[in-house]
Design an enzyme around this catalytic site. Structure first.
Site, PDB file in Angstrom:
ATOM      1  N   ARG A  74       6.349 -22.701  60.511  1.00  0.00           N
ATOM      2  CA  ARG A  74       6.186 -21.245  60.592  1.00  0.00           C
ATOM      3  C   ARG A  74       7.292 -20.684  61.475  1.00  0.00           C
ATOM      4  O   ARG A  74       7.410 -21.065  62.639  1.00  0.00           O
ATOM      5  CB  ARG A  74       4.810 -20.916  61.193  1.00  0.00           C
ATOM      6  CG  ARG A  74       4.599 -19.453  61.500  1.00  0.00           C
ATOM      7  CD  ARG A  74       3.180 -19.145  61.995  1.00  0.00           C
ATOM      8  NE  ARG A  74       3.100 -17.747  62.384  1.00  0.00           N
ATOM      9  CZ  ARG A  74       2.897 -17.309  63.633  1.00  0.00           C
ATOM     10  NH1 ARG A  74       2.686 -18.166  64.623  1.00  0.00           N
ATOM     11  NH2 ARG A  74       2.887 -16.022  63.887  1.00  0.00           N
ATOM     12  N   HIS A 118       7.576 -10.731  64.496  1.00  0.00           N
ATOM     13  CA  HIS A 118       7.156 -11.398  65.729  1.00  0.00           C
ATOM     14  C   HIS A 118       7.870 -10.688  66.885  1.00  0.00           C
ATOM     15  O   HIS A 118       8.634 -11.298  67.631  1.00  0.00           O
ATOM     16  CB  HIS A 118       7.471 -12.890  65.664  1.00  0.00           C
ATOM     17  CG  HIS A 118       6.671 -13.739  66.624  1.00  0.00           C
ATOM     18  ND1 HIS A 118       5.922 -14.822  66.230  1.00  0.00           N
ATOM     19  CD2 HIS A 118       6.504 -13.666  67.972  1.00  0.00           C
ATOM     20  CE1 HIS A 118       5.342 -15.388  67.287  1.00  0.00           C
ATOM     21  NE2 HIS A 118       5.686 -14.699  68.361  1.00  0.00           N
ATOM     22  N   GLU A 163       0.284 -11.195  66.114  1.00  0.00           N
ATOM     23  CA  GLU A 163      -0.392 -10.673  67.297  1.00  0.00           C
ATOM     24  C   GLU A 163      -0.149  -9.184  67.546  1.00  0.00           C
ATOM     25  O   GLU A 163       0.465  -8.806  68.557  1.00  0.00           O
ATOM     26  CB  GLU A 163       0.026 -11.477  68.529  1.00  0.00           C
ATOM     27  CG  GLU A 163      -0.299 -12.955  68.432  1.00  0.00           C
ATOM     28  CD  GLU A 163      -0.059 -13.719  69.746  1.00  0.00           C
ATOM     29  OE1 GLU A 163       0.507 -13.138  70.678  1.00  0.00           O
ATOM     30  OE2 GLU A 163      -0.472 -14.890  69.824  1.00  0.00           O
ATOM     31  N   ASN A 298      -4.097 -17.473  66.675  1.00  0.00           N
ATOM     32  CA  ASN A 298      -3.355 -18.055  67.788  1.00  0.00           C
ATOM     33  C   ASN A 298      -4.323 -18.164  68.955  1.00  0.00           C
ATOM     34  O   ASN A 298      -4.818 -17.143  69.456  1.00  0.00           O
ATOM     35  CB  ASN A 298      -2.176 -17.165  68.193  1.00  0.00           C
ATOM     36  CG  ASN A 298      -1.137 -17.038  67.081  1.00  0.00           C
ATOM     37  OD1 ASN A 298      -1.202 -17.756  66.075  1.00  0.00           O
ATOM     38  ND2 ASN A 298      -0.192 -16.154  67.271  1.00  0.00           N
ATOM     39  N   TYR A 300      -5.103 -19.859  72.780  1.00  0.00           N
ATOM     40  CA  TYR A 300      -4.637 -20.552  73.987  1.00  0.00           C
ATOM     41  C   TYR A 300      -5.758 -20.768  75.001  1.00  0.00           C
ATOM     42  O   TYR A 300      -5.837 -21.806  75.635  1.00  0.00           O
ATOM     43  CB  TYR A 300      -3.474 -19.777  74.632  1.00  0.00           C
ATOM     44  CG  TYR A 300      -2.247 -19.818  73.754  1.00  0.00           C
ATOM     45  CD1 TYR A 300      -1.353 -20.875  73.843  1.00  0.00           C
ATOM     46  CD2 TYR A 300      -2.017 -18.848  72.771  1.00  0.00           C
ATOM     47  CE1 TYR A 300      -0.237 -20.962  73.010  1.00  0.00           C
ATOM     48  CE2 TYR A 300      -0.912 -18.920  71.924  1.00  0.00           C
ATOM     49  CZ  TYR A 300      -0.033 -19.982  72.052  1.00  0.00           C
ATOM     50  OH  TYR A 300       1.044 -20.075  71.217  1.00  0.00           O
ATOM     51  N   GLU A 364      -1.094 -20.902  65.897  1.00  0.00           N
ATOM     52  CA  GLU A 364      -0.490 -21.290  67.177  1.00  0.00           C
ATOM     53  C   GLU A 364      -1.575 -21.881  68.066  1.00  0.00           C
ATOM     54  O   GLU A 364      -2.674 -21.330  68.162  1.00  0.00           O
ATOM     55  CB  GLU A 364       0.116 -20.102  67.948  1.00  0.00           C
ATOM     56  CG  GLU A 364       1.359 -19.510  67.354  1.00  0.00           C
ATOM     57  CD  GLU A 364       1.917 -18.351  68.192  1.00  0.00           C
ATOM     58  OE1 GLU A 364       1.658 -18.301  69.409  1.00  0.00           O
ATOM     59  OE2 GLU A 364       2.604 -17.504  67.602  1.00  0.00           O
TER      60      GLU A 364
HETATM   61  C1  GBH Z   1       1.819 -16.243  71.730  1.00  0.00           C
HETATM   62  O1  GBH Z   1       1.349 -15.212  72.478  1.00  0.00           O
HETATM   63  C2  GBH Z   1       3.051 -15.807  71.027  1.00  0.00           C
HETATM   64  O2  GBH Z   1       2.827 -15.556  69.659  1.00  0.00           O
HETATM   65  C3  GBH Z   1       4.230 -16.693  71.233  1.00  0.00           C
HETATM   66  O3  GBH Z   1       5.394 -16.040  70.859  1.00  0.00           O
HETATM   67  C4  GBH Z   1       4.258 -17.164  72.658  1.00  0.00           C
HETATM   68  O4  GBH Z   1       5.422 -17.861  72.980  1.00  0.00           O
HETATM   69  C5  GBH Z   1       3.055 -18.023  72.884  1.00  0.00           C
HETATM   70  O5  GBH Z   1       1.882 -17.375  72.509  1.00  0.00           O
HETATM   71  C6  GBH Z   1       2.893 -18.518  74.303  1.00  0.00           C
HETATM   72  O6  GBH Z   1       2.723 -17.479  75.185  1.00  0.00           O
HETATM   73  O7  GBH Z   1      -5.917 -11.379  79.335  1.00  0.00           O
HETATM   74  O8  GBH Z   1      -4.478  -9.457  79.404  1.00  0.00           O
HETATM   75  O9  GBH Z   1      -3.817 -11.436  80.526  1.00  0.00           O
HETATM   76  C7  GBH Z   1       0.307 -15.500  73.371  1.00  0.00           C
HETATM   77  C8  GBH Z   1      -0.365 -14.257  73.722  1.00  0.00           C
HETATM   78  C9  GBH Z   1      -2.133 -13.108  74.559  1.00  0.00           C
HETATM   79  C10 GBH Z   1      -1.427 -15.050  75.788  1.00  0.00           C
HETATM   80  C11 GBH Z   1      -2.682 -12.530  75.764  1.00  0.00           C
HETATM   81  C12 GBH Z   1      -2.035 -14.481  77.018  1.00  0.00           C
HETATM   82  C13 GBH Z   1      -3.463 -12.902  78.012  1.00  0.00           C
HETATM   83  C14 GBH Z   1      -3.761 -11.461  77.961  1.00  0.00           C
HETATM   84  N1  GBH Z   1      -1.234 -14.143  74.784  1.00  0.00           N
HETATM   85  N2  GBH Z   1      -2.960 -13.455  76.781  1.00  0.00           N
HETATM   86  S1  GBH Z   1      -4.544 -10.875  79.386  1.00  0.00           S
END
Ligand code: GBH
Length: 456
Positions: A74, A118, A163, A298, A300, A364
């Site tokens: 991707r 993105h 996202e 995605n 995490y 992701e």
């Molecule tokens: C992804 O975003 C991305 O798609 C990617 O590009 C990036 O490199 C990867 O993850 C790693 O970061 O609770 O307000 O603090 C992750 C997006 C969404 C992670 C919001 C952290 C915390 C929001 N994220 N989140 S908050």
């Protein structure tokens, strides 16, 4: 632990995070070029000017993917390579890069999954209001069409947006991401226009014969502190209401309009308090509700909240008045994000029930750790444990009946981690930025074995 026979294994990246070559072949500027070159916005003053130099090294990178036995890759297309000014004239030299990339992937037996957006919006469009401007949605649909016209004979798997929550609420809400604006009303408006762009583009892709169309969201189970380590913990009414509201703002804000053509009342209430709902025009929700094949997830970490009487809204969460974002009682990654693998199965099972007519794919999942290079190797046992733990939960969700089609690790390579720059490494392949040398970490070799066995 064996996965379904047609389960798709792969890895993900994004254009601005890996390509570099920001001035080559007629590429225009994106909001991330401007933002990363603005002092104080990105850690250590890092920019994506060179990144992993993937624009020049894609052949070697695909050879590496092949060694790792990836079935899917991707990547995202940089809009300013295709339309340097965000509209009008198509830049054939920009499109040609993705044409070569796709051909090389197919020759290597790897299925391309193309994400159209993105986060690297052409700066020329930002100068006209960016995603706060309704017109950007229509420009996005035109751009999507241009990319499909070129690649659609070989690419079947398409994602419109990556996202939209992050693009809207970190870009226009708390300003941590490009374009760095801070206004709750603008952020909500941007979210709506991103959704409109998704719907318009999805319709154009469908009419052009696209095989599969996906919307990718950052999602998470929203838990109270007690639920992090005890899924059956029953929350009190105030805490449960806080969690429901945050779930509506994070996930339902995007998936309800896309799948059902409706907004959750929590989103409409947030808009009412922040400038109104006039940007949601008659017919928009019908347009956004374009037929969808897959939801890309995605994941995490979970989102942990409780009632916080009297608290103002967080800048990234308009509508979160009276909610406290709480730490999780769990170990963390180098990002400080809690490691809660079963958050993934809890999320997938819930989404498969809430949106049963649409398939799911983990687009992701991965982690940054403080990698150490020793004798030319990275023994990233922490990342192996993270991936192993999450894949067990993916398997569990499938057993529980979720229609889960595949898993893509974030990320193939260490890369430009947005506001964190290069100091945070998410790759399963180590990148020495001084030499651009790639070296598979232990996690990459482990992942290859998982793919070969189709299981753990
Ligand atoms: C992804 O975003 C991305 O798609 C990617 O590009 C990036 O490199 C990867 O993850 C790693 O970061 O609770 O307000 O603090 C992750 C997006 C969404 C992670 C919001 C952290 C915390 C929001 N994220 N989140 S908050």
């Amino acid at each position: 632990m064996i996965f379904p026979e047609d389960f798709v294994w792969g890895a993900a990246t994004a254009s601005y995070q890996i390509e570099g070559a920001v001035k080559e072949d007629g590429r225009g500027q994106s909001i991330w070029d401007i933002f990363s070159h603005t002092p104080g916005k990105v850690a250590d003053g890092d920019t994506g000017d060179v990144a992993c130099d993937h624009y020049h090294r894609y052949r070697d990178d695909i050879a590496l993917m092949r060694e790792l036995r990836l079935a899917a890759y991707r990547f995202s297309v940089a809009w300013p390579r295709i339309q340097p000014d965000g509209e009008g004239e198509i830049n054939p030299r920009g499109l040609a890069f993705y044409d070569r990339l796709v051909d090389e992937l197919l020759t290597s037996g790897i299925s391309p999954y193309v994400t159209l957006y993105h986060w690297d919006l052409p700066q020329a469009l930002e100068d006209r209001g960016g995603w706060t401007n309704r017109d950007t949605a229509y420009r996005f649909a035109d751009y999507a069409q241009a990319v499909h016209d070129k690649l659609g004979d070989r690419v079947t798997d398409w994602a419109t947006l990556n996202e939209p929550w992050v693009a809207a609420f970190l870009g226009y809400g708390n300003g941590v991401h490009a374009p760095g604006r801070r206004d709750p009303g603008e952020a909500l408006r941007s979210a709506h226009h991103l959704l409109l762009g998704h719907g318009l583009a999805a319709r154009r892709l469908r009419e052009s014969g696209a095989g599969s169309i996906m919307l990718v969201v950052n999602s998470a189970p929203v838990l109270t502190p007690a639920q992090v380590n005890d899924p059956s913990a029953v929350a009190g009414e105030a805490d449960a209401a806080a969690a429901r509201r945050i779930h509506a703002l994070l996930t339902r804000q995007f998936l309800d309009p896309a799948v059902y053509g409706t907004y959750p009342e929590e989103v409409l209430a947030a808009a009412e308090r922040n400038g109104g709902t006039a940007h949601i025009q008659d017919g928009d929700l019908e347009l956004i509700n374009a037929p969808l094949d897959l939801i890309g997830i995605n994941y995490y970490n979970p989102c942990v909240v409780e009632a916080g009487p009297g608290l103002p809204a967080d800048a990234a969460w308009p509508g979160s008045e009276g909610v406290r974002f709480a730490p999780a009682d769990a170990p963390t990654t180098a990002m400080g994000w809690p490691i809660v693998p079963d958050g993934l199965s809890r999320l997938l099972v819930r989404l498969s029930k809430d949106y049963p007519q649409v398939g799911l794919m983990v687009t992701e999942n991965g982690a940054a750790f403080d990698d150490v290079v020793e004798d030319g190797r990275v023994h990233d046992d922490d990342r192996v444990a993270y991936l192993d733990g999450h894949l067990r939960e993916v398997h569990r969700a499938i057993e529980a009946g979720a229609d889960l089609r595949g898993y893509l690790v974030w990320s193939l390579l260490d890369n430009f981690e947005w506001a964190e720059g290069y100091r945070r490494r998410f790759g399963i392949v180590h990148v020495d930025y001084a030499t651009q040398e790639r070296m598979p970490k232990d996690s990459a070799l482990w992942y290859r074995d998982v793919i070969v066995r189709n299981g753990l």
